[in-house]
Design an enzyme around this catalytic site. Structure first.
Site, PDB file in Angstrom:
ATOM      1  N   CYS A 263       1.029  -1.317  -0.159  1.00 10.92           N
ATOM      2  CA  CYS A 263      -0.292   0.098   0.100  1.00 10.92           C
ATOM      3  C   CYS A 263       0.973   1.289  -0.042  1.00 10.92           C
ATOM      4  O   CYS A 263       2.206   1.252  -0.029  1.00 10.92           O
ATOM      5  CB  CYS A 263      -0.787   0.107   0.941  1.00 10.92           C
ATOM      6  SG  CYS A 263      -1.890  -1.526   1.686  1.00 10.92           S
TER       7      CYS A 263
ATOM      8  N   ILE B 241      12.771  -9.142 -19.482  1.00 13.88           N
ATOM      9  CA  ILE B 241      13.055  -8.117 -20.598  1.00 13.88           C
ATOM     10  C   ILE B 241      14.386  -8.179 -21.318  1.00 13.88           C
ATOM     11  O   ILE B 241      15.332  -8.787 -20.692  1.00 13.88           O
ATOM     12  CB  ILE B 241      13.056  -6.725 -19.854  1.00 13.88           C
ATOM     13  CG1 ILE B 241      11.821  -6.229 -19.192  1.00 13.88           C
ATOM     14  CG2 ILE B 241      13.617  -5.655 -21.008  1.00 13.88           C
ATOM     15  CD1 ILE B 241      10.593  -5.772 -20.589  1.00 13.88           C
TER      16      ILE B 241
ATOM     17  N   LEU C 122      -3.492  -1.732  -1.817  1.00 13.59           N
ATOM     18  CA  LEU C 122      -3.462  -2.703  -2.842  1.00 13.59           C
ATOM     19  C   LEU C 122      -3.647  -4.169  -2.278  1.00 13.59           C
ATOM     20  O   LEU C 122      -2.898  -4.589  -1.279  1.00 13.59           O
ATOM     21  CB  LEU C 122      -1.949  -2.832  -3.802  1.00 13.59           C
ATOM     22  CG  LEU C 122      -1.646  -3.910  -4.451  1.00 13.59           C
ATOM     23  CD1 LEU C 122      -2.679  -3.835  -5.650  1.00 13.59           C
ATOM     24  CD2 LEU C 122      -0.523  -3.831  -4.842  1.00 13.59           C
TER      25      LEU C 122
END
Length: 628
Positions: free
Chosen positions: A2, A299, A52
């Protein structure tokens, strides 16, 4: 996971101001928000949170939360991985719970154990508790500093504010955005600002493993360190494993438990898989625990010099995960540079923040929690600098006779900057050295200089292995200030929770019992961690030079759009109006980057590239939060 914020003040603050503070962290907690505002004597107290949802997705996990007694109020960011065990103990003591979330466990543990409750928590956390009985506010941060916590303190006006990031504090009434010029120098040298400093005067980061108590009776703060890497290492390292096999077995058990703890979630979970040792080991253990294929993410780069995605794909096939990779160009990365200040609300220039943000963005499409391999290098001797340290020790012995005449004008003028760096460090028994080229350029660039950029080594025992001393230093500075700061901001930009099993404090404490010769063996870094990983994945899939998450800075700086921006930020009018930098130095460094300046020593050019990247990042931050 959060965003939290709050304050204690004599001011009368409207609720919409507290709402603005809270909503500045919307990306950290898009699922829910809450505020509590009340008066206690002459003081107004405000607590807020953006949530969250990860555990107990119901409304019972709503924050800020009052304890069952009504005596304590909490706002909390993070996860307590052992909350179920603590909860069982509290139930035996007669505590009744209404939710399945860890927030309530923290509150009730505080009511039973007081400020010592932090010693019981295994997790990543930053929280604030207001104790209505004692009239105190109590802040705490996890042992290794995974979760951020800033605070603003003005004893004269009796203002105190705290937050997960700097943005909420900037909304606090009458807050002055005054640049901390010493912290600015550290930023330009290292690329980050280490605890306890921040970019603003009177704003601080609570140190890892620390608590802070503010008493309303006298409005004084008291900070307490409950876990410190140096003290813990000194206490534990006398109990070394004598046999390698026992150390390896204990490490495997500890890491397995750490991964298992971090796989508890009521939302989809996956891992970041770069193809390196640390992320491979975490992923292999996680896949072994899971009863279904886990999602993994990496990535890659069009420039093959920086690309490791092909290795991650091979490892994923061997482990059996559901892998996702995304190839990016320098232009893709540059498009994200404009977004940096909004989410890195303090100047921060570790360029690997860009690929970290990209992999987080990709992963968030499928998952809400991602396991990472952070911590392996610091705990098990993985960085190239640990090799360099041993070389430096040899060079220092060879150049010590020049130390007394190091300031001679001929020596300063004609010796290469790298050799000067060695000579300047030759009488220093510490594990750091200063780049002569970078320090000279920064002394010219910044209006306010500082004598030394070295971190304090007083807490270390000089008898300890020099590599281990540097590892401890990195754990207390580089790890929280750079690595964990980077990952927290990159993941939370996309409301993604990142968890680091290797940085479980029990794993860290176990690593202190492993002899250094098991970590650095015959010049091989992370020996025991690699050996353990080879039990899961064939050595030939991993035995290659490390590339890391770096990007080609000079290429990005020389993109046309970047050069236009830098021309503006290095113009005489802009530099003089800002009053932080020397104009001639900005143009000199810019010339080293774009090649328009006469030929100079390569170390100066390399440092100029890094400094100009820092300069660009800082100016974007400055324009975002302070403006023209």
């Amino acid at each position: 996971m959060c965003g939290i914020c709050g304050y204690v003040t004599l001011k009368k603050i409207r609720q919409d101001i507290l709402g603005m503070m809270n909503d500045a962290m919307l990306h950290r907690g898009p699922n829910d928000s809450g505020m509590e505002q009340f008066q206690l004597g002459e003081y107004q107290i405000g607590f807020a949170q953006r949530r969250l949802s990860i555990l107990d997705l119901s409304e019972l996990g709503h924050q800020p939360m009052f304890s069952a007694s009504g005596n304590s109020l909490i706002t909390f960011n993070g996860e307590i991985y052992n909350f179920k065990e603590i909860k069982k103990d509290l139930i035996k003591k007669g505590v009744a719970f209404k939710s399945q979330c860890d927030t309530e466990v923290i509150l009730e543990a505080y009511e039973i154990y007081g400020e010592d409750c932090v010693n019981k928590f295994n997790g990543m956390f930053a929280f604030a508790i207001f104790d209505l009985k004692k009239e105190t506010i109590f802040l705490a941060r996890d042992r290794l500093g995974k979760k951020p916590l800033y605070y603003y303190y003005n004893s004269q006006s009796k203002d105190f504010a705290f937050a997960s990031t700097l943005q909420p504090i900037m909304f606090f009434p009458d807050f002055k955005k005054k640049i901390n010029k010493e912290a600015l120098y550290y930023f330009f040298y290292y690329g980050y600002i280490c605890e306890p400093a921040s970019i603003f005067l009177n704003v601080y980061k609570l140190k890892p493993g620390s608590t802070l108590t503010l008493r309303l009776s006298n409005f004084e703060i008291c900070e307490h360190c409950y876990w410190n890497v140096y003290e813990v290492y000194d206490r534990i390292n006398t109990g070394f494993f004598e046999e390698y096999s026992l150390a390896k077995s204990a490490l495997k058990d500890a890491l397995t438990k750490a991964v298992e703890r971090r796989m508890i979630a009521d939302v989809p979970l996956g891992t970041f898989l770069s193809g390196g040792i640390d992320s491979t080991l975490v992923t292999a253990i996680a896949q072994g625990i899971s009863d279904k294929k886990i999602n993994t993410y990496s990535i890659g780069f069009l420039d093959k010099k920086y690309d490791e995605s092909i290795y991650a794909e091979e490892i994923s096939r061997y482990i059996g995960t559901d892998h996702h990779s995304f190839i990016v160009s320098e232009e893709d990365l540059f498009k994200m540079v404009d977004e940096l200040p909004k989410y890195y609300d303090e100047p921060f220039s570790d360029s690997s923040q860009l690929p970290s943000m990209m992999v987080s963005r990709m992963a968030r499409k499928d998952i809400t929690v991602a396991l990472t391999g952070d911590g392996g290098d610091e705990l098990f001797c993985g960085y190239a600098v640990y090799d360099t340290l041993l070389q430096m020790e040899r060079y220092k012995k060879a150049t010590r006779f020049l130390y007394p005449v190091r300031k001679n004008k001929l020596i300063q003028k004609h010796l290469p900057s790298r050799l000067l760096s060695v000579i300047n460090a030759s009488d220093n028994r510490g594990c750091q050295w200063v780049s002569t080229a970078r320090k000279r350029l920064l002394d010219e660039l910044l209006v306010t200089g500082i004598e030394s950029v070295q971190y304090d080594e007083d807490q270390m025992k000089t008898s300890t292995n020099i590599q281990m001393r540097r590892m401890l230093l990195d754990m207390s500075t580089y790890l929280p200030g750079d690595i964990l700061h980077k990952m927290d901001r990159a993941s939370m930009k996309y409301s993604l929770e990142s968890r680091s099993p290797i940085l479980d404090y029990e794993v860290a404490e176990l690593s202190f019992r492993i002899p250094h010769s098991f970590k650095y063996k015959n010049g091989e870094k992370k020996y025991i961690l690699k050996d353990l990983t080879y039990d899961f994945v064939p050595k030939e899939l991993l035995d290659r030079p490390k590339k890391g998450f770096s990007i080609p800075l000079r290429k990005i700086l020389k993109i046309d759009s970047t050069m236009k921006e830098l021309e503006k930020y290095t113009s005489k009018e802009f530099v003089n109006r800002q009053g932080l930098f020397n104009y001639n130095a900005t143009r000199k460094i810019m010339g080293m980057v774009d090649g328009t300046r006469e030929q100079c020593e390569q170390s100066y050019i390399n440092n100029a590239v890094n400094i100009m990247w820092n300069y660009l990042v800082f100016q974007k931050w400055y324009m975002c939060y302070i403006g023209e």
